[in-house]
Design a protein around this motif. Structure first.
Motif, PDB file in Angstrom:
ATOM      1  N   GLN A  29      19.614  40.710  25.750  1.00  0.00           N
ATOM      2  CA  GLN A  29      20.030  41.844  24.966  1.00  0.00           C
ATOM      3  C   GLN A  29      20.112  41.601  23.386  1.00  0.00           C
ATOM      4  O   GLN A  29      20.253  42.541  22.703  1.00  0.00           O
ATOM      5  CB  GLN A  29      21.627  42.143  25.423  1.00  0.00           C
ATOM      6  N   ARG A  77      12.359  38.934  21.768  1.00  0.00           N
ATOM      7  CA  ARG A  77      13.279  38.958  21.055  1.00  0.00           C
ATOM      8  C   ARG A  77      13.413  38.167  19.699  1.00  0.00           C
ATOM      9  O   ARG A  77      14.273  38.429  18.840  1.00  0.00           O
ATOM     10  CB  ARG A  77      14.380  38.273  21.709  1.00  0.00           C
ATOM     11  N   VAL A 291      12.830  50.531  20.663  1.00  0.00           N
ATOM     12  CA  VAL A 291      12.629  51.251  21.860  1.00  0.00           C
ATOM     13  C   VAL A 291      11.676  50.756  22.660  1.00  0.00           C
ATOM     14  O   VAL A 291      11.917  50.862  24.031  1.00  0.00           O
ATOM     15  CB  VAL A 291      12.538  52.774  21.338  1.00  0.00           C
ATOM     16  N   GLU A 292      10.548  50.440  22.110  1.00  0.00           N
ATOM     17  CA  GLU A 292       9.458  49.910  23.171  1.00  0.00           C
ATOM     18  C   GLU A 292       9.851  48.375  23.885  1.00  0.00           C
ATOM     19  O   GLU A 292       9.369  48.200  24.983  1.00  0.00           O
ATOM     20  CB  GLU A 292       8.352  49.597  22.123  1.00  0.00           C
ATOM     21  N   ASN A 293      10.599  47.780  23.413  1.00  0.00           N
ATOM     22  CA  ASN A 293      11.091  46.684  24.004  1.00  0.00           C
ATOM     23  C   ASN A 293      12.561  46.583  24.493  1.00  0.00           C
ATOM     24  O   ASN A 293      12.936  45.512  24.838  1.00  0.00           O
ATOM     25  CB  ASN A 293      10.924  45.536  23.092  1.00  0.00           C
ATOM     26  N   ASN A 294      13.249  47.638  24.653  1.00  0.00           N
ATOM     27  CA  ASN A 294      14.386  47.862  25.216  1.00  0.00           C
ATOM     28  C   ASN A 294      15.344  46.990  24.692  1.00  0.00           C
ATOM     29  O   ASN A 294      16.224  46.176  25.215  1.00  0.00           O
ATOM     30  CB  ASN A 294      14.358  47.374  26.758  1.00  0.00           C
ATOM     31  N   LEU A 295      15.421  47.034  23.261  1.00  0.00           N
ATOM     32  CA  LEU A 295      16.286  46.161  22.339  1.00  0.00           C
ATOM     33  C   LEU A 295      17.112  47.104  21.529  1.00  0.00           C
ATOM     34  O   LEU A 295      16.985  48.232  21.356  1.00  0.00           O
ATOM     35  CB  LEU A 295      15.495  45.331  21.384  1.00  0.00           C
ATOM     36  N   GLN A 296      18.289  46.453  20.953  1.00  0.00           N
ATOM     37  CA  GLN A 296      19.409  47.273  19.966  1.00  0.00           C
ATOM     38  C   GLN A 296      19.023  46.522  18.677  1.00  0.00           C
ATOM     39  O   GLN A 296      19.789  45.718  18.686  1.00  0.00           O
ATOM     40  CB  GLN A 296      20.538  47.669  20.498  1.00  0.00           C
TER      41      GLN A 296
END
Length: 299
Positions: A29, A77, A291-296
């Protein structure tokens, strides 16, 4: 959010630390952001998601950012944020992101609201801030071109910390390129191939050319810009005080003081709010990557 703002750690130490932090992030995350130095940490921590990002910097500046991101190329990440400088950004790793224009400082200076707010604070009298911004850019054109040529041609010219207060010709409102050349020669005394004629040809070669404003933002070194801006602001304020005294008003109210590089730099950084950051290409590219890597990543 942990930020290693005071740890000027080696690349090897940072690599080991990142391996540990990546393993601890079991749910994948968090995003680990590598930047060039402590000023970048201070700036970016205002713009990124504090709960989901960790910002690090280490010895080596741009090279450290590039190398760490290459080492962790397979882990989305780990990303880097760095100055664009004069690099062809299309040829580098996609997970390295760049400040708009040449570097962090120029990204801020290129934003009207941020730059104008600093001028409101430090500039006396009625002034056209767009014209002032352009005037400083044009005054630095020769030096900016020399920096670009040095980078592109890999000349290895060393640049001193320029004392712009001594280099500014107040009567002609221009940079003393002869003194700039002398400082460069002194700094590079062991470089027998670097001549005064060569330096002056670069510094003065584009004096009469019409250079696009946006192109100037791309080639101007932010440290040069802030150094010269702090000098020109004082010059403007002295002139405003003289006019006021000639008109016989405000003598006791108008005070002129010198501004340090650090003071103007801090004011520019503080002027760049999150809303202003959201208008940049850097923000847009970070948001898209997240968005493309499902990160915030961004705040």
């Amino acid at each position: 959010m942990h930020n290693s703002i005071m740890d000027n750690i080696s690349a090897d130490t940072l690599k080991s630390q990142l391996k540990l932090e990546l393993c601890e992030d079991i749910e994948h995350q968090k995003t680990f952001v590598i930047v060039e130095g402590p000023a970048d940490v201070k700036f970016m921590q205002k713009m990124l998601n504090r709960e989901r990002t960790t910002i690090h910097y280490s010895q080596g500046g741009v090279d450290a950012v590039n190398n760490i991101c290459l080492i962790f190329a397979d882990d989305n990440r780990v990303i880097g944020i760095r100055d664009r400088d004069y690099e062809n950004v299309n040829s580098t790793l996609s997970k390295i992101f760049y400040y708009d224009h040449c570097n962090l400082e120029m990204m801020i200076i290129g934003n009207d609201e941020a730059f104008f707010s600093v001028c409101d604070e430090y500039c006396l009298g009625s002034n056209d801030y767009s014209e002032l911004r352009l005037r400083v850019l044009k005054a630095l054109l020769g030096l900016s071109n020399l920096r670009k040529i040095n980078e592109v041609d890999k000349r290895s010219i060393m640049f001193p910390k320029f004392p712009f207060k001594m280099l500014w010709d107040y009567a002609k409102s221009e940079l003393r390129n002869d003194l700039v050349a002398r400082l460069l020669l002194d700094k590079n005394s062991n470089d027998v191939g670097l001549t005064e004629a060569y330096i002056k040809s670069i510094l003065t070669g584009n004096a009469n050319l019409s250079i696009d404003y946006h192109e100037l933002l791309e080639i101007t070194n932010g440290h040069d810009y802030i150094g010269l801006l702090s000098v020109i602001l004082v010059s403007i304020n002295k002139r405003a005080k003289e006019i006021a005294e000639q008109c016989d008003y405000g003598k006791s109210l108008i005070k002129v003081r010198n501004f340090s590089y650090e003071e103007i730099e801090a004011a520019l950084h503080c002027s760049f709010t999150l809303d202003r950051f959201k208008t940049t290409e850097l923000y847009k590219s970070l948001y898209k990557y997240a968005v493309e890597n499902n990160l915030q990543i961004v705040a």
